[in-house]
Every structure is written in structure tokens, then in C-alpha cells.
Design a protein around this motif. Structure first.
Motif, PDB file in Angstrom:
ATOM      1  N   ALA A  38      -4.785   8.720  -0.017  1.00 54.84           N
ATOM      2  CA  ALA A  38      -5.666   7.637   0.435  1.00 54.84           C
ATOM      3  C   ALA A  38      -4.866   6.363   0.718  1.00 54.84           C
ATOM      4  CB  ALA A  38      -6.742   7.366  -0.616  1.00 54.84           C
ATOM      5  N   SER A  39      -3.903   6.052  -0.138  1.00 53.96           N
ATOM      6  CA  SER A  39      -3.075   4.859   0.063  1.00 53.96           C
ATOM      7  C   SER A  39      -2.239   4.973   1.327  1.00 53.96           C
ATOM      8  CB  SER A  39      -2.164   4.631  -1.145  1.00 53.96           C
ATOM      9  OG  SER A  39      -2.905   4.285  -2.284  1.00 53.96           O
ATOM     10  N   TRP A  40      -1.661   6.148   1.547  1.00 51.15           N
ATOM     11  CA  TRP A  40      -0.825   6.335   2.735  1.00 51.15           C
ATOM     12  C   TRP A  40      -1.664   6.343   4.010  1.00 51.15           C
ATOM     13  CZ3 TRP A  40       2.451  10.787   0.216  1.00 51.15           C
ATOM     14  CH2 TRP A  40       3.378  10.216  -0.668  1.00 51.15           C
ATOM     15  N   GLN A  41      -2.867   6.835   3.925  1.00 50.42           N
ATOM     16  CA  GLN A  41      -3.755   6.789   5.099  1.00 50.42           C
ATOM     17  C   GLN A  41      -4.099   5.347   5.461  1.00 50.42           C
ATOM     18  OE1 GLN A  41      -6.857   9.389   3.680  1.00 50.42           O
ATOM     19  NE2 GLN A  41      -6.005  11.204   4.707  1.00 50.42           N
ATOM     20  N   ILE A  73       0.832  -1.197   0.000  1.00 51.43           N
ATOM     21  CA  ILE A  73       0.000   0.000   0.000  1.00 51.43           C
ATOM     22  C   ILE A  73       0.871   1.252   0.000  1.00 51.43           C
ATOM     23  CG2 ILE A  73      -1.738   1.310   1.256  1.00 51.43           C
ATOM     24  CD1 ILE A  73      -2.800  -1.303   2.378  1.00 51.43           C
ATOM     25  N   LEU A  74       1.967   1.220   0.775  1.00 55.15           N
ATOM     26  CA  LEU A  74       2.872   2.362   0.832  1.00 55.15           C
ATOM     27  C   LEU A  74       3.478   2.629  -0.539  1.00 55.15           C
ATOM     28  CD1 LEU A  74       4.230   4.452   2.693  1.00 55.15           C
ATOM     29  CD2 LEU A  74       6.067   2.784   3.057  1.00 55.15           C
ATOM     30  N   LEU A  75       3.931   1.573  -1.214  1.00 51.04           N
ATOM     31  CA  LEU A  75       4.528   1.707  -2.535  1.00 51.04           C
ATOM     32  C   LEU A  75       3.510   2.223  -3.544  1.00 51.04           C
ATOM     33  CD1 LEU A  75       6.876   1.352  -4.468  1.00 51.04           C
ATOM     34  CD2 LEU A  75       6.224  -1.058  -4.737  1.00 51.04           C
ATOM     35  N   LEU A  76       2.287   1.743  -3.442  1.00 52.78           N
ATOM     36  CA  LEU A  76       1.235   2.218  -4.336  1.00 52.78           C
ATOM     37  C   LEU A  76       1.037   3.722  -4.174  1.00 52.78           C
ATOM     38  CD1 LEU A  76      -1.029   1.726  -6.369  1.00 52.78           C
ATOM     39  CD2 LEU A  76      -2.539   1.156  -4.447  1.00 52.78           C
ATOM     40  N   GLY A  77       1.067   4.176  -2.926  1.00 48.98           N
ATOM     41  CA  GLY A  77       0.956   5.603  -2.671  1.00 48.98           C
ATOM     42  C   GLY A  77       2.111   6.373  -3.271  1.00 48.98           C
ATOM     43  N   ASP A  78       3.322   5.812  -3.173  1.00 53.07           N
ATOM     44  CA  ASP A  78       4.498   6.465  -3.748  1.00 53.07           C
ATOM     45  C   ASP A  78       4.350   6.614  -5.264  1.00 53.07           C
ATOM     46  OD1 ASP A  78       5.566   6.534  -1.214  1.00 53.07           O
ATOM     47  OD2 ASP A  78       6.967   4.874  -1.536  1.00 53.07           O
ATOM     48  N   ILE A  79       3.841   5.576  -5.893  1.00 50.97           N
ATOM     49  CA  ILE A  79       3.662   5.611  -7.349  1.00 50.97           C
ATOM     50  C   ILE A  79       2.633   6.673  -7.740  1.00 50.97           C
ATOM     51  CG2 ILE A  79       2.844   4.308  -9.350  1.00 50.97           C
ATOM     52  CD1 ILE A  79       3.987   1.781  -7.980  1.00 50.97           C
ATOM     53  N   GLU A  80       1.526   6.706  -7.022  1.00 47.86           N
ATOM     54  CA  GLU A  80       0.495   7.700  -7.312  1.00 47.86           C
ATOM     55  C   GLU A  80       1.027   9.118  -7.082  1.00 47.86           C
ATOM     56  OE1 GLU A  80      -2.121   7.087  -8.769  1.00 47.86           O
ATOM     57  OE2 GLU A  80      -2.961   5.150  -8.229  1.00 47.86           O
ATOM     58  N   TYR A  81       1.844   9.267  -6.045  1.00 48.34           N
ATOM     59  CA  TYR A  81       2.421  10.576  -5.728  1.00 48.34           C
ATOM     60  C   TYR A  81       3.307  11.075  -6.859  1.00 48.34           C
ATOM     61  CZ  TYR A  81       5.300  14.033  -3.254  1.00 48.34           C
ATOM     62  OH  TYR A  81       5.968  15.173  -2.889  1.00 48.34           O
ATOM     63  N   MET A  82       4.158  10.188  -7.394  1.00 48.19           N
ATOM     64  CA  MET A  82       5.059  10.590  -8.461  1.00 48.19           C
ATOM     65  C   MET A  82       4.327  10.825  -9.776  1.00 48.19           C
ATOM     66  SD  MET A  82       7.814  11.132  -7.042  1.00 48.19           S
ATOM     67  CE  MET A  82       8.584  11.626  -8.582  1.00 48.19           C
ATOM     68  N   ASN A  83       3.124  10.287  -9.895  1.00 48.08           N
ATOM     69  CA  ASN A  83       2.292  10.558 -11.072  1.00 48.08           C
ATOM     70  C   ASN A  83       1.382  11.765 -10.848  1.00 48.08           C
ATOM     71  OD1 ASN A  83       3.201   8.522 -12.850  1.00 48.08           O
ATOM     72  ND2 ASN A  83       1.994   6.992 -11.754  1.00 48.08           N
ATOM     73  N   GLN A  84       1.586  12.446  -9.729  1.00 48.07           N
ATOM     74  CA  GLN A  84       0.848  13.658  -9.390  1.00 48.07           C
ATOM     75  C   GLN A  84      -0.635  13.380  -9.135  1.00 48.07           C
ATOM     76  OE1 GLN A  84       2.792  16.069  -8.714  1.00 48.07           O
ATOM     77  NE2 GLN A  84       1.245  17.525  -8.089  1.00 48.07           N
ATOM     78  N   LYS A 105       4.034   8.865   8.425  1.00 46.84           N
ATOM     79  CA  LYS A 105       3.603  10.149   8.998  1.00 46.84           C
ATOM     80  C   LYS A 105       4.223  11.312   8.242  1.00 46.84           C
ATOM     81  CE  LYS A 105       2.713   8.589  13.761  1.00 46.84           C
ATOM     82  NZ  LYS A 105       3.078   8.758  15.189  1.00 46.84           N
ATOM     83  N   GLN A 106       5.503  11.190   7.907  1.00 44.27           N
ATOM     84  CA  GLN A 106       6.179  12.252   7.163  1.00 44.27           C
ATOM     85  C   GLN A 106       5.574  12.427   5.779  1.00 44.27           C
ATOM     86  OE1 GLN A 106      10.290  11.056   7.247  1.00 44.27           O
ATOM     87  NE2 GLN A 106      10.543  11.559   9.428  1.00 44.27           N
ATOM     88  N   ARG A 107       5.249  11.304   5.133  1.00 45.94           N
ATOM     89  CA  ARG A 107       4.609  11.380   3.818  1.00 45.94           C
ATOM     90  C   ARG A 107       3.257  12.087   3.905  1.00 45.94           C
ATOM     91  NH1 ARG A 107       7.792   6.831   3.216  1.00 45.94           N
ATOM     92  NH2 ARG A 107       8.384   6.180   1.085  1.00 45.94           N
ATOM     93  N   LEU A 108       2.466  11.755   4.906  1.00 52.04           N
ATOM     94  CA  LEU A 108       1.139  12.345   5.050  1.00 52.04           C
ATOM     95  C   LEU A 108       1.217  13.832   5.370  1.00 52.04           C
ATOM     96  CD1 LEU A 108      -0.737   9.482   6.939  1.00 52.04           C
ATOM     97  CD2 LEU A 108      -1.243  10.337   4.645  1.00 52.04           C
ATOM     98  N   ASP A 109       2.180  14.201   6.193  1.00 59.87           N
ATOM     99  CA  ASP A 109       2.367  15.624   6.507  1.00 59.87           C
ATOM    100  C   ASP A 109       2.775  16.403   5.269  1.00 59.87           C
ATOM    101  OD1 ASP A 109       2.695  17.902   8.369  1.00 59.87           O
ATOM    102  OD2 ASP A 109       4.809  17.686   7.865  1.00 59.87           O
ATOM    103  N   LYS A 110       3.685  15.820   4.493  1.00 63.53           N
ATOM    104  CA  LYS A 110       4.181  16.485   3.289  1.00 63.53           C
ATOM    105  C   LYS A 110       3.076  16.624   2.250  1.00 63.53           C
ATOM    106  CE  LYS A 110       7.810  16.151  -0.239  1.00 63.53           C
ATOM    107  NZ  LYS A 110       8.945  15.360  -0.761  1.00 63.53           N
ATOM    108  N   ILE A 111       2.320  15.552   2.026  1.00 56.80           N
ATOM    109  CA  ILE A 111       1.303  15.611   0.975  1.00 56.80           C
ATOM    110  C   ILE A 111       0.145  16.518   1.382  1.00 56.80           C
ATOM    111  CG2 ILE A 111      -0.183  13.663   1.663  1.00 56.80           C
ATOM    112  CD1 ILE A 111      -0.203  12.866  -1.324  1.00 56.80           C
TER     113      ILE A 111
END
Length: 289
Positions: free
Chosen positions: A19-22, A1-12, A35-41
């Protein structure tokens, strides 16, 4: 799930990434990286919600609405110019779209909280650029885009395996070729007062709270790259970067590429600086491709 969120993030795809990171956070509530990813996004999504989307074949562009209407500046054209110039230097073919965010000063500072106040851009998988509405310096903006795009190319060629000092030196070198000529006044002063940075300390100098020390790190790194390209040619540099993708030790890869130890070339560079530092910033040797 974390990796999926990373992929979606890099695709803007910010909502999908969040949602994936949550979901990942529910499974691992103590995980600090999540937590750092969620704060940043959260900061980024808030900033980007009012931005314009611009179409480009090679970039996913979001730009501040006011910046998008500045007469005489076309972010898409500027990005394409940087892509063509830098890609030609490194025989590089961009195979994926790169996200680009163009901020006002206040947006940049509120979104990238760790960025130094003098920063005009950053690359962290996305190109992040400031465009000053009231004092647009298009030449400097274009130069910053060249610099940050060079980081993207290096990241891809080396699989994120390039020392920071060398990475920054190359980005400054590309600015020299295609943008604003970097200054070397801090380097000159450091040389004349015997205060050059030890090479094993240059990476740490980029993180210094002293602006002069950071500037010295940039100028010293740039001058080293200028020196090795001038002496050995650009093809050697391109070969070295490609070799770094297999994760060798940098000094070993350098010695294999150039046929001489890195520490020896750094000593040779110091003699070169002694001979040229007085006139280099004013009348540098033209680069011949």
C-alpha cells in the motif's frame, strides 16, 4: 512513503508495504525503483499467501505448508542452531528479527526470477531457503541456513559494506565449520591449469552465466578466508568486519587490520594453495576454536 514501505516489507507486513509503495508510485509514476519493488512484492505476496507462520523469538518465519510437515525437520530449531553457532564466531548479538521464507523449488524459482537454477538459498535482507519435499537433505538445508544467516550477520556488522567475494568466502567458511564441507575441485583444476581468477575479477565472476566460473569464485573466496583465519586467527576477521561499518576502502581496512597489504596476502595465499591443494579437500586441518 517509500521508506515506510521498506520498513513494513522488512517486518514482513506485505499488505502495508504494498500500500505504501502504491502511494509512492502515484507520486512518482516513472520511478523504476518503485516499479521494481511493486513487481517483486506482487510475486512474493502471491507465493506467501498460502504459507504457514511459525513463531520464533529471532525470526519471522513463513514456510510452505507441505515443507512444514516434513518429518524430522524443524525450521525454527535449525535457524536457532545457525544463529547460535555463527553469532558465537563473530561475537554478534542479533538485535532485530530477520524474515525467513521457506519455499518449495517451484515457489523459489517463480518468486526469485533472477536466481540461478542451482541456487538453494539467498539473502537480500530476508533469508530465503528451498526445502526439497521429495528428497530432503537436512544436512544440506542446515548448511544453507548457516551460509545465508552469515550474510545477515555480515550485513549488520559492516552496514552492508563488504565486498561480495569476501562476503561469500566468509559464508562458505562458516558452512565449513558448521555445515557441509565445501568442495574445492574446481579451484584445484583452475590452479593446475593456471586459470585462477584475478582477484579484481572475482566479484564479477559471481554474476557469470558459466556455472564453473561461479563455482570457482566461491571456492577461491572460501579458500582465501580459510587461509587468513588459519594464519591470523578469527579475531582479526571479526575486527575487520566491524571496521568496515565506517565505510573505509576495503584494501585500506584490510592492511590496517592485518598489518600487511591485501595484495601481498593474496600472493601468500597462492603459495599456500600450491602446498595444500592436493590433500585439503579430503583431509582439511581441523578448526580449533
Amino acid at each position: 512513503i517509500l521508506l515506510l514501505g521498506d520498513i513494513e516489507y522488512m517486518n514482513q507486513n506485505m499488505q502495508e508495504a504494498q500500500a505504501s509503495w502504491q502511494k509512492a508510485s502515484l507520486l512518482a509514476p516513472q520511478n523504476q525503483q518503485i516499479k521494481q519493488r511493486l513487481d517483486k512484492i506482487s510475486r512474493e505476496a502471491n507465493t506467501e499467501s498460502g504459507m504457514q507462520d511459525r513463531y520464533n523469538t529471532y525470526f519471522i518465519i513463513k514456510i510452505n505448508r507441505d515443507s512444514d510437515n516434513i518429518p524430522g525437520f524443524d525450521i525454527s530449531a535449525s535457524l536457532d542452531a545457525a544463529r547460535i553457532a555463527v553469532s558465537n564466531d563473530f561475537n554478534y548479538l542479533q538485535k532485530h528479527k530477520i524474515p525467513v521464507i521457506v519455499y518449495s523449488v517451484s515457489e523459489y524459482q517463480s518468486t526469485l526470477k533472477d536466481a540461478p537454477e542451482w541456487s538453494d538459498g539467498a539473502y537480500d535482507g530476508k533469508l530465503r531457503i528451498i526445502l526439497y519435499k521429495n528428497r530432503p537433505n537436512f544436512k544440506q538445508v542446515n548448511s544453507t541456513i548457516v551460509h545465508e544467516y552469515t550474510h545477515a550477520v555480515i550485513a549488520d556488522l559492516t552496514d552492508n559494506n563488504c565486498p561480495r567475494w569476501f562476503n561469500e568466502g566468509i559464508a562458505k567458511y562458516e558452512e565449513y565449520k558448521h555445515g557441509v564441507k565445501p568442495l574445492i575441485s574446481v579451484l584445484a583444476m583452475a590452479y593446475n591449469t593456471n586459470n585462477l581468477l584475478a582477484w579484481d575479477q572475482v566479484d564479477n565472476a559471481y554474476l557469470s552465466s558459466s556455472k564453473s566460473e561461479v563455482l570457482l569464485a566461491y571456492e577461491q573466496s572460501f579458500s582465501f578466508v580459510y587461509y587468513i583465519v588459519d594464519k591470523y586467527g578469527m579475531s582479526k576477521l571479526v575486527y575487520l568486519l566491524n571496521s568496515l561499518s565506517s565505510k573505509p576502502d576495503f584494501a585500506d581496512a584490510f592492511a590496517k587490520t592485518y598489518g600487511v597489504q591485501l595484495v601481498q596476502v593474496q600472493k601468500d595465499w597462492k603459495f599456500w594453495v600450491a602446498n595444500y591443494i592436493e590433500t585439503w579437500a579430503e583431509t582439511p586441518t581441523p578448526i580449533v576454536d
